[in-house]
Each structure stands twice: as C-alpha cells, then as structure tokens.
Design an enzyme around this catalytic site. Structure first.
Site, PDB file in Angstrom:
ATOM      1  N   ASP B  74     -39.909 -22.016  -4.296  1.00 28.01           N
ATOM      2  CA  ASP B  74     -39.376 -20.884  -3.216  1.00 28.01           C
ATOM      3  C   ASP B  74     -38.150 -19.706  -3.088  1.00 28.01           C
ATOM      4  O   ASP B  74     -37.202 -20.201  -4.503  1.00 28.01           O
ATOM      5  CB  ASP B  74     -39.215 -21.460  -1.460  1.00 28.01           C
ATOM      6  CG  ASP B  74     -38.206 -22.380  -1.476  1.00 28.01           C
ATOM      7  OD1 ASP B  74     -38.375 -22.980  -2.661  1.00 28.01           O
ATOM      8  OD2 ASP B  74     -38.033 -22.367  -0.285  1.00 28.01           O
ATOM      9  N   GLU B 132     -37.586 -25.238   0.369  1.00 29.46           N
ATOM     10  CA  GLU B 132     -36.191 -25.584  -0.020  1.00 29.46           C
ATOM     11  C   GLU B 132     -35.455 -24.691   0.615  1.00 29.46           C
ATOM     12  O   GLU B 132     -34.106 -24.844   1.209  1.00 29.46           O
ATOM     13  CB  GLU B 132     -35.639 -25.326  -1.548  1.00 29.46           C
ATOM     14  CG  GLU B 132     -34.323 -26.584  -2.199  1.00 29.46           C
ATOM     15  CD  GLU B 132     -33.107 -25.449  -2.077  1.00 29.46           C
ATOM     16  OE1 GLU B 132     -31.784 -26.212  -1.308  1.00 29.46           O
ATOM     17  OE2 GLU B 132     -33.478 -24.078  -1.555  1.00 29.46           O
TER      18      GLU B 132
END
Lengths: 360, 360
Positions: B74, B132
């Site tokens: 991400d 994350e």
C-alpha cells in the site's frame, strides 16, 4: 413546542420557566419566540418589535425620562445542569440550572415588570437580546444599535446581570489576543530536523502564571484586573513536530485604562511573539452621582460596588447613558456547572425596581 | 483490467509497473491480484498463498536457515503524483510517483528475486502485505500473524523499506502519552475564584523544552532518542478559566530501553501529573553480530546504521528474528508529493540481495 410563558406569575416561577427553555448562544430562537409571544399577550401597553433573536418592547407615555432595562437571553453551553430544580426553602431557597444566575433571574424580573408596570414613572424600554456570551461581534446589541438605535437611548440603562441584588457600577474592559508561536514540522523520530512550536509556548505560559494583576480603586469602587489563558491549541499528527501553537489570552482591565493602553500592555508583555487582537471592549467608569442612577442607588438601600466583569453596561456608557448592573444572584456562579440563584434575590430585585419605576 | 507484471523484467521497469497500479491503503486488491498472478506465472518454484490483500510465497528446499523478505503493497494517498515518470539518466536517473520510494522500489527488488532465485542459499519467504500506512491495528501483518504465523518465522527478516540502499538495523520504540493538568473553571473577570489548567501546563512544557535526549550507541549503531509535544489542547470558552489541558507527548526511545522502562521514565519526568499511555510499541535491537544478518552486512559492503523511525522490523524482532531495513530510496522522501527513488539504488539492492541469497 415550547410552553407559553406567564409574565403575571411569580418571578421565581418565571425564572424556572425561562431556564427550562434552553438558549445556548446561537440557539435562542425558541426562547425569543416565547418571550415575544408572552409580551404581546400580557403587556398590551407596550410596543413590541423583533430584531433577529432579540425582542424589544417599550412604553410611549411621553414621560420626561426613559429607563432602558436590558437582559440577554442566551447562556453558556449546558453542562449537565438542566432542567432547573430548587433546593432549600424560604429565605434559603435556591433555583439551580444553566442560565439561572446568568441571567434568566434578571430576565424574569424585567419580564415581570414589563407586564406589571402599566403606568411607570419613567418611560421604559425593555431589550431582551441574543449572543451576549460569545464574541463581541455576534452580540445582538450590535445589530440593534445598527438597525434600531433609538431603542437603546434613554437617561439610565439597567442591565439585569447578576450583581447579588446590589448596584454594580462601571465595568472592566476586556480584550482577547492570540499569541502564536511558530516552528518547523519534522517527523518525531528525527525531531532535531524540526522546531517544536508547542515547546516554544512555554515562556508565554510562564508570563501568564507569574502575572500580578492591578487592583485599582476608582470613584471609591474597587476593581480587580486579570490575565488568563482561555485556550491553547497546537498539533499536526501523533508523529509530527508541531509548527504552530496558539495561546488565546483574555485580559480584563479596569476602566481607568483605555483599550489602546490595554493592547500596548499586552504587546509589551508578549514582545517577540506574534500577537493578534481578536476581541476588545472598553470598560465604563461608574457615573452614579446624579439623575435616575442616583435615584436607583437610593431605592436599592445599599452601597454600590464595582462591576468586574465586562457587561453591556459599557455599551450603554459609550452611548452616553449612565448604566448599572442590577440583578439577582452571584456573578461568581456565572458559567459554572452548579450555577444557581437565591429566589429571595429575584423577589428583592423586582421590589426595588417596582419602587424605583412604579407610579409615585 | 490491470496489465500483467513481468517479474523477469529489469527491476526498475518493474518498479514503474508497480507504481502505475494505484494501491492506497485499503485499495490494494488490484495490485495484490497482479502480484499473485505474476508469482504463479514466473516463479513456479514457490508455494504461493493469499491472505486478504496480502500475497505470500516461499521456497521449501529444506535449507538450514530461512530468510523472510517483506514489503508492504500500500501507499499513502495519491497526491497528484501518478502515473510514474523518470528524470535524469544513468547514475542520476530518478523514478518519480506515488509509492516509488515507499516502497514499490523495494517490492520490485523482492519480486524480481522471487522469480530469479530458484536455488537460494537459504530458504526464502516473501511477504507482500497490505495496510502498513494506516493505524497499526489494520496492518496486514496482524492478520498474517494470526492466521499464518509460520509464514513469518525464520532466521532473519529483511524489510524492504527505503534505507538509501544501506542496512538499517534495529529500530527505536515509540510511546505516546497524554499529560493532563486540572484546574477549576471560573469567569475570567473573577479569575481568582478558579485555577487555570493551561497556566498549570507551563512546567510540562518546560520539562519538554529542557529535555536532553539520550543518543546511545548500541551494537556499534548510533541511536537518537526524542521527546516531543505533538499536541496541546485546553480551553472552554473565551471568558472561562480552563479546567483541563492535555499535552500529548511522543517519546522515541532506543532499543536498549523496554516499553515498561520508557513508561516509568515518562511517569517520573511528569510526576505529579495525570499521565495516560495512549500508544506504545517497543524497539528492536540491531542483532547484526551473527548468522545470516552478519552475512547480509558483509554482502552489502557498507556500514549499517541505526533505524530511528519505528517500522515493521520491530514486529519481526518481537518474534525473535533479527530484522533489518534494506531498500532503495531515501526515507525522508516518503509520504511527500515529490517522492522518487534513484534507479541505481533499485539495481544495487537487487545485486546485494542476489549476492547474499544466491547459490554459493
């Protein structure tokens, strides 16, 4: 739907009814509607007009002098202190609830007299207005002064703010400034790359904590100044060194000090910081020596004292009217969760004003 | 439909292809699908499993040791910085775009090696995970640790976060506390009736401003602690003495200090105040002296440095694995609109890991 107000009721019952219609600043409409409806119903001798969420009413009897009686309808935010309730009895009875002391007790006295005094000794103007508890720019009296200025004229203004049922004269000025510190953002894991604006506010808080206020005596009345942080805000995110912090400071100054002098004092105290004045209102000197003001002092049967809080007394003083505070309850309870008003003071204030204003 | 990823391509081209598949936290699915498909196609020697929007792949060669290589898929929100583009050329070439440095350059290196290293010296586990960049509770590693814990075990973890293509070892712990002062509300015109909680925060800010952080050297690596106010809030209204003020403080502490020791330190520093811990994550010791970690340091040909920010390295360390950050690009560009990664560093990281992990 809000219950109708009965202006012919006991002013203590009327206070409770006013308290039970919530009216936090900006949300006065239901209360203003109820006040307007009650005046139209119970005081047909008055001309009633509406201005925003303010309600104004006056006699037009052609008397030689006019007394303006004013009260704000709004309250500070409710703090788990509604609905109203009573404790004690007789001379010790207290009415509790948000706005009970600031200033629905005073409003009830004025509304009661508005209905009762059909033949007053002076012409009377009643002003029930909005947004007194917030920034001065929002105060309903600004709008009234702009749109209906003649409704604020007269020979004496009585503001029904809590004064422990004594005459409080003059008032202190108030100024609000924002003191800003600046820094540089950085990740907190590498804080030495930045500069923390919250840490930089420490000397501002120290100056406030160490400040020794003046307590001058003016025209025989004792004033007490003050300097208080009322807000502090800074922060970006949980892992970022903040680049800005703002301390909002409220200064209360005696009426021997002008607004300009107060501003200069704060700019000197916070020299080196970015200081912005966000609110300012001058004080008012006492002015009790003659005219209807002196009559009122005699009718009250007590020694006047200095008003410490800023009230709209100063606005009337700036228009050239002597102006006093006179209302039930202790100003020290204003804005507290446990605010309450002694019901005996509500009745006492109504009696003093009836004696002063009633037919001779 | 998303274009297929070619894991046998140059890792720089692969980085650009990864950047051009947007994958803001919570929206990783198209990229996870493409990664899974590419691994199945180009790395038949790996066992591939899916966990939510994470893709895991590993060799099962029966080697004596296992290295876990992890990268999050991400990115932070797109900031007008897609699609990717390149500037400069040769050793100065930069690849720009959302996620280029944090951390699709690292992902590309790992994906490239996943296809290329069919006979590695250690067994390998690749973990490409989601979320994350948001609250720790949403981090995909939590789900993997719960559902597929054996996929996180091994003898060394390499997290491909940007480290300027150097070995960053260990990481600092982080703790966030709220330090609260209390006071008593009063009207600012009668401030002596109250007690100002913002003024009372002055010693807290003084302690922060005067704090001298430790800079310990641990296993030869220099750490740098920090203690920063990240937020301050207090205030009720413009004319009320505030009864509460909260300073939120972020402490970054070196990995020779436990979470409990860090908390005790803050409670001692702010003794007498109401201190509440609102967030805590322990650090990780470097652990570079032996085993595969020492081999990796040798393969990199450079001195390792301390990781100051908190990363998922600490999660692996908490499971008992030595763990390091090793990835292309500068961490100072992470989360910025202009993020970019030097393409030479992408190739360098791939070479170092091929040297370390390839058949001997």
């Amino acid at each position: 739907m809000t219950a109708a107000l009965d202006l012919t009721a006991d002013p203590v019952d009327l206070t409770a009814a006013l308290v039970d219609i919530p009216s936090v600043s900006g949300s006065e409409r239901p209360l203003a509607d109820a006040v307007q409806q009650a005046l139209v119903t119970a005081a047909p001798h008055l001309r009633v007009v509406r201005s925003g969420d303010a309600v104004l009413a006056r006699t037009e009897l052609g008397r030689d002098s006019r007394v303006v009686l004013a009260g704000h309808l709004d309250t500070v935010p409710i703090n788990d202190n509604l609905p109203s309730h009573r404790t004690g009895s007789g001379a010790d009875e207290l009415l509790h609830g948000c706005g009970s002391v600031d200033m629905k007790g005073g409003d009830a006295v004025l509304l009661h007299l508005a209905a009762a005094l059909t033949e007053p000794r002076h012409d009377l103007t009643f002003v029930f207005y909005d947004c007194e508890e917030v920034e001065a720019e929002r105060n309903g009296l600004n709008r009234i002064e702009r749109e209906l200025p003649e409704w604020l004229d007269g020979d004496l203004a009585i503001v029904g703010e809590p004064s422990d049922a004594g005459i409080q004269a003059g008032c202190q000025g108030t100024m609000r400034v924002e003191v800003r510190t600046n820094g540089t953002r950085a990740h907190t894991a590498r804080a030495w790359m930045g500069s923390n604006a919250v840490h930089a506010a420490e000397p501002v808080l120290r100056a406030l904590a160490e400040y020794v206020p003046r307590n001058p005596v003016i025209d025989g009345l004792q004033f007490r100044e003050g300097l208080q942080a009322v807000r502090i805000e800074g922060g970006v995110a949980g892992n970022v060194v903040p680049d800005s912090c703002v301390v909002t400071v409220n200064h209360r100054f005696a009426p021997d000090t002008s607004v300009a002098e107060a501003e200069a004092h704060l700019r000197e105290l916070f020299a080196g910081y970015d200081v912005e004045v966000v609110d300012r209102s001058g004080g008012a000197l006492p002015g009790l020596s003659a005219g209807p003001a002196a009559e009122l002092v005699r009718a009250s049967g007590a020694e006047p004292v200095a008003k410490l809080g800023w009230t709209d007394v100063a606005r009337f003083a700036a228009r050239g009217l002597p102006a006093v505070n006179f209302g039930p309850g202790s100003p020290t309870l204003a804005h507290t969760r446990q605010e309450n008003v002694p019901t005996a003071q509500i009745r006492h204030c109504a009696e003093v004003l009836r004696r002063f204003l009633g037919a001779s």
